[in-house]
Design a protein around this motif. Sequence first.
Motif, PDB file in Angstrom:
ATOM      1  N   UNK A   9       0.830  -1.201   0.000  1.00  0.00           N
ATOM      2  CA  UNK A   9       0.000   0.000   0.000  1.00  0.00           C
ATOM      3  C   UNK A   9       0.873   1.264   0.000  1.00  0.00           C
ATOM      4  N   UNK A  10       0.396   2.278  -0.737  1.00  0.00           N
ATOM      5  CA  UNK A  10       1.071   3.574  -0.746  1.00  0.00           C
ATOM      6  C   UNK A  10       0.020   4.680  -0.722  1.00  0.00           C
ATOM      7  N   UNK A  11       0.247   5.685   0.112  1.00  0.00           N
ATOM      8  CA  UNK A  11      -0.648   6.836   0.227  1.00  0.00           C
ATOM      9  C   UNK A  11       0.160   8.091  -0.075  1.00  0.00           C
ATOM     10  N   UNK A  12      -0.424   8.978  -0.863  1.00  0.00           N
ATOM     11  CA  UNK A  12       0.276  10.199  -1.251  1.00  0.00           C
ATOM     12  C   UNK A  12      -0.634  11.398  -1.039  1.00  0.00           C
ATOM     13  N   UNK A  13      -0.076  12.417  -0.443  1.00  0.00           N
ATOM     14  CA  UNK A  13      -0.780  13.673  -0.201  1.00  0.00           C
ATOM     15  C   UNK A  13      -0.017  14.779  -0.915  1.00  0.00           C
ATOM     16  N   UNK A  14      -0.731  15.622  -1.680  1.00  0.00           N
ATOM     17  CA  UNK A  14      -0.057  16.672  -2.444  1.00  0.00           C
ATOM     18  C   UNK A  14      -0.872  17.952  -2.415  1.00  0.00           C
ATOM     19  N   UNK A  15      -0.183  19.075  -2.419  1.00  0.00           N
ATOM     20  CA  UNK A  15      -0.845  20.377  -2.525  1.00  0.00           C
ATOM     21  C   UNK A  15      -0.029  21.279  -3.440  1.00  0.00           C
ATOM     22  N   UNK A  16      -0.751  22.193  -4.058  1.00  0.00           N
ATOM     23  CA  UNK A  16      -0.132  23.116  -5.012  1.00  0.00           C
ATOM     24  C   UNK A  16      -0.845  24.457  -4.887  1.00  0.00           C
ATOM     25  N   UNK A  17      -0.072  25.534  -4.773  1.00  0.00           N
ATOM     26  CA  UNK A  17      -0.641  26.884  -4.653  1.00  0.00           C
ATOM     27  C   UNK A  17       0.118  27.824  -5.565  1.00  0.00           C
ATOM     28  N   UNK A  18      -0.650  28.703  -6.225  1.00  0.00           N
ATOM     29  CA  UNK A  18      -0.051  29.649  -7.169  1.00  0.00           C
ATOM     30  C   UNK A  18      -0.817  30.960  -7.088  1.00  0.00           C
ATOM     31  N   UNK A  19      -0.089  32.079  -7.100  1.00  0.00           N
ATOM     32  CA  UNK A  19      -0.717  33.403  -7.089  1.00  0.00           C
ATOM     33  C   UNK A  19       0.101  34.345  -7.955  1.00  0.00           C
TER      34      UNK A  19
END
Length: 211
Positions: A17-27
Amino acid sequence: FHLAAAGRQQQKPAAAHRVEFALDWFARDSVADLNNREVTAGTATTADLRTASETERFRLSLAYAFRPVVAGSAWCDVFEARAYTQDSGTRDRTHEVINYHPPSAANGTFRDRNISTAFNNDTGGFALAAVKSLGDAHRFAFGLEGSRTDTSKPWSSVTVTQRTGTSYPVEPRMADTQTDRLGAYVQDEITFALAGRRATLIPAARVDRFK
């Protein structure tokens, strides 16, 4: 100028099992100025125009992957799932000075107009995909995808006559929308011998629903 940030974190709670959390922010912010000194008799000309624009996007996703340690020991060889949400928007604020030549009794020489526009797009969705091999001849792939997008386009304008101070507001004139998408697919990668060579045939089907 613009700013951006991104991050990703992976965890393996177990071997399969593999779990991945990602976030991306741009302004991003930008300003455009226009100065016009050309005046044509009998016309209304834009003398000055200034637009300030702001763009922002934020995306958050969570993914899960399953690959059995022993091949063929589970209902699938690979299973992947992903859920995400994304909020994005663009906002423009414009100040325009209109030059009337010659001046009129109603408008005088100058008239100001302030325009505010925006485009907001908020999306949430998911995707499921799996692969299963049956012997050496068949490799099945199937999945399900769905999303919902809410879109709004607020628009407003206020025109002010400098000579009289009279203002003329204009309310939003664009409708908000909501779009739903749902899709499912299945395919079979069939491998066989043909005239002494390895051949592959991939029949597939997909169904999509939009609302």
